[in-house]
Design a protein around this motif. Structure first.
Motif, PDB file in Angstrom:
ATOM      1  N   PHE A   1       0.820  -1.203   0.000  1.00 54.24           N
ATOM      2  CA  PHE A   1       0.000   0.000   0.000  1.00 54.24           C
ATOM      3  C   PHE A   1       0.858   1.259   0.000  1.00 54.24           C
ATOM      4  O   PHE A   1       0.494   2.272  -0.620  1.00 54.24           O
ATOM      5  CB  PHE A   1      -0.923   0.014   1.221  1.00 54.24           C
ATOM      6  CG  PHE A   1      -2.119  -0.891   1.081  1.00 54.24           C
ATOM      7  CD1 PHE A   1      -3.113  -0.614   0.150  1.00 54.24           C
ATOM      8  CD2 PHE A   1      -2.262  -2.004   1.874  1.00 54.24           C
ATOM      9  CE1 PHE A   1      -4.215  -1.444   0.019  1.00 54.24           C
ATOM     10  CE2 PHE A   1      -3.344  -2.844   1.757  1.00 54.24           C
ATOM     11  CZ  PHE A   1      -4.335  -2.559   0.823  1.00 54.24           C
TER      12      PHE A   1
ATOM     13  N   THR B   1     -11.696  -3.226   6.829  1.00 57.06           N
ATOM     14  CA  THR B   1     -10.730  -4.124   7.471  1.00 57.06           C
ATOM     15  C   THR B   1      -9.857  -3.378   8.463  1.00 57.06           C
ATOM     16  O   THR B   1      -9.617  -3.848   9.593  1.00 57.06           O
ATOM     17  CB  THR B   1      -9.846  -4.791   6.408  1.00 57.06           C
ATOM     18  OG1 THR B   1     -10.671  -5.496   5.478  1.00 57.06           O
ATOM     19  CG2 THR B   1      -8.881  -5.759   7.053  1.00 57.06           C
TER      20      THR B   1
ATOM     21  N   CYS C   1      -6.777   4.395  -1.069  1.00 57.84           N
ATOM     22  CA  CYS C   1      -7.107   3.042  -1.539  1.00 57.84           C
ATOM     23  C   CYS C   1      -6.758   1.975  -0.510  1.00 57.84           C
ATOM     24  O   CYS C   1      -6.312   0.869  -0.845  1.00 57.84           O
ATOM     25  CB  CYS C   1      -6.412   2.737  -2.862  1.00 57.84           C
ATOM     26  SG  CYS C   1      -6.870   3.848  -4.210  1.00 57.84           S
ATOM     27  N   ILE C   2      -6.952   2.301   0.775  1.00 58.86           N
ATOM     28  CA  ILE C   2      -6.738   1.358   1.864  1.00 58.86           C
ATOM     29  C   ILE C   2      -8.076   0.730   2.227  1.00 58.86           C
ATOM     30  O   ILE C   2      -9.090   1.430   2.284  1.00 58.86           O
ATOM     31  CB  ILE C   2      -6.117   2.065   3.090  1.00 58.86           C
ATOM     32  CG1 ILE C   2      -4.746   2.639   2.723  1.00 58.86           C
ATOM     33  CG2 ILE C   2      -6.000   1.127   4.271  1.00 58.86           C
ATOM     34  CD1 ILE C   2      -4.128   3.469   3.816  1.00 58.86           C
ATOM     35  N   PRO C   3      -8.140  -0.592   2.448  1.00 56.54           N
ATOM     36  CA  PRO C   3      -9.406  -1.225   2.836  1.00 56.54           C
ATOM     37  C   PRO C   3      -9.924  -0.674   4.159  1.00 56.54           C
ATOM     38  O   PRO C   3      -9.418  -1.026   5.228  1.00 56.54           O
ATOM     39  CB  PRO C   3      -9.040  -2.710   2.932  1.00 56.54           C
ATOM     40  CG  PRO C   3      -7.567  -2.755   3.086  1.00 56.54           C
ATOM     41  CD  PRO C   3      -7.036  -1.574   2.341  1.00 56.54           C
ATOM     42  N   VAL C   4     -10.916   0.195   4.069  1.00 53.52           N
ATOM     43  CA  VAL C   4     -11.376   0.936   5.236  1.00 53.52           C
ATOM     44  C   VAL C   4     -11.984   0.006   6.273  1.00 53.52           C
ATOM     45  O   VAL C   4     -11.655   0.081   7.470  1.00 53.52           O
ATOM     46  CB  VAL C   4     -12.390   2.016   4.805  1.00 53.52           C
ATOM     47  CG1 VAL C   4     -12.915   2.763   6.029  1.00 53.52           C
ATOM     48  CG2 VAL C   4     -11.749   2.986   3.820  1.00 53.52           C
TER      49      VAL C   4
ATOM     50  N   ARG D   1      -9.845   6.095   2.412  1.00 53.37           N
ATOM     51  CA  ARG D   1     -10.517   5.793   1.149  1.00 53.37           C
ATOM     52  C   ARG D   1      -9.765   6.389  -0.032  1.00 53.37           C
ATOM     53  O   ARG D   1      -9.633   5.762  -1.092  1.00 53.37           O
ATOM     54  CB  ARG D   1     -11.943   6.346   1.194  1.00 53.37           C
ATOM     55  CG  ARG D   1     -12.792   5.971  -0.006  1.00 53.37           C
ATOM     56  CD  ARG D   1     -13.022   4.495  -0.073  1.00 53.37           C
ATOM     57  NE  ARG D   1     -13.857   4.133  -1.200  1.00 53.37           N
ATOM     58  CZ  ARG D   1     -14.150   2.881  -1.547  1.00 53.37           C
ATOM     59  NH1 ARG D   1     -13.665   1.873  -0.851  1.00 53.37           N
ATOM     60  NH2 ARG D   1     -14.916   2.644  -2.589  1.00 53.37           N
TER      61      ARG D   1
END
Length: 291
Positions: free
Chosen positions: A54, A109, A104-107, A101
């Motif tokens: 990431f 999780t 592009c980080i899985p919010v 968001r």
């Protein structure tokens, strides 16, 4: 004799996968501690690789200067520690979610990992402090009520015991502060490569030697995890049957001792390799022309 009977027929006991079925279908069977340790260490390495993945993406936050992000996050954490308004804290939390968001980080999780451990435990621990014994105020949840005040072991017990509105507000404020601070830290780590993040610490006046020690410790923790996985997997392959509790303790103790000896040996090898490459005690970093 028919053509079907000409084929070699396996015995029934060879056709059964009893070991596999026993492992999967036994309801009360516990997973071996070696398997648990291997899974946990592999999960840690997978998390490290995911974080680096990431951080190396071409996002808006990833492209910002690491020193600027580090200073902003430190200032925001300090500001959150002084804010007393819950709506403002909720607004800052929503702001961190928007930034995740954008990066592009899985919010979902990340929010589960952040708020499901330390903030939740802090909120549960702070429940006794919400009582009117510590913070008096408007009753919100009545726990105990009596017509007269009593004394127990020389301690005055109030006639009523309840969670006050002011105490609940203080507990929620503490939980939000911890959760938001963790969210900001996670956001910084997951949008900044480790090398740039450690280098940016010098902006806050941290000595370069201490930064180098932190960076080397971080890097070689992953290497020690890899060595630990190899040790546990080798021991798992050599373990037959169920072990007693004393045997498991002996395995854990010997594994810790072997890993400690291996880490000390690796420390000497790393130092000699650094000296052979001209290390004189001064931290040196590879910088690009854009920094």
């Amino acid at each position: 004799m028919t053509a079907e009977e000409n084929y070699l027929q396996l015995p029934e006991w060879m056709e059964k996968t009893g070991c596999q079925e026993q492992v999967n279908t036994s309801p009360g069977r516990r997973t071996n501690f070696l398997v648990k340790s291997i899974r946990r260490m592999k999960q840690n390495i997978a998390d490290e690789l995911m974080t680096e993945s990431f951080a190396n993406r071409q996002g808006i936050l990833q492209q910002l200067d690491a020193r600027l992000k580090f200073v902003i996050v430190v200032l925001l954490v300090l500001a959150v520690g002084f804010v007393r308004s819950i709506p403002i804290l909720l607004g800052v939390w929503l702001f961190t979610i928007i930034l995740m968001r954008i990066a592009c980080i899985p919010v979902l999780t990340m929010q589960k990992r952040i708020w499901g451990v330390i903030p939740l435990i802090t909120l549960l621990i702070s429940i006794p402090a919400m009582l009117n014994i510590f913070i008096d105020g408007k009753p919100l949840i009545m726990i105990y009520e009596s017509t007269q005040q009593s004394v127990l072991a020389g301690i005055d017990i109030p006639a009523s015991l309840y969670i006050s509105q002011q105490g609940l507000t203080a507990g929620l404020r503490l939980c939000l502060r911890i959760g938001i601070s963790l969210s900001l830290g996670v956001l910084l780590v997951m949008t900044t490569p480790a090398a740039r993040l450690f280098k940016s610490m010098q902006v806050m006046g941290i000595p370069a030697l201490m930064v180098m020690i932190l960076e080397m410790s971080y890097r070689y923790l992953v290497l020690l995890l890899t060595l630990s996985i190899e040790m546990f997997e080798a021991r798992q392959l050599r373990t037959v049957g169920n072990l007693s509790l004393s045997a498991k303790r002996e395995q854990v103790g010997s594994s810790i001792a072997a890993l400690f000896a291996k880490s000390m040996e690796m420390t000497d090898e790393i130092y000699l390799a650094m000296r052979a490459r001209g290390y004189t005690g001064q931290a040196v970093y590879i910088t690009s022309e854009t920094e």
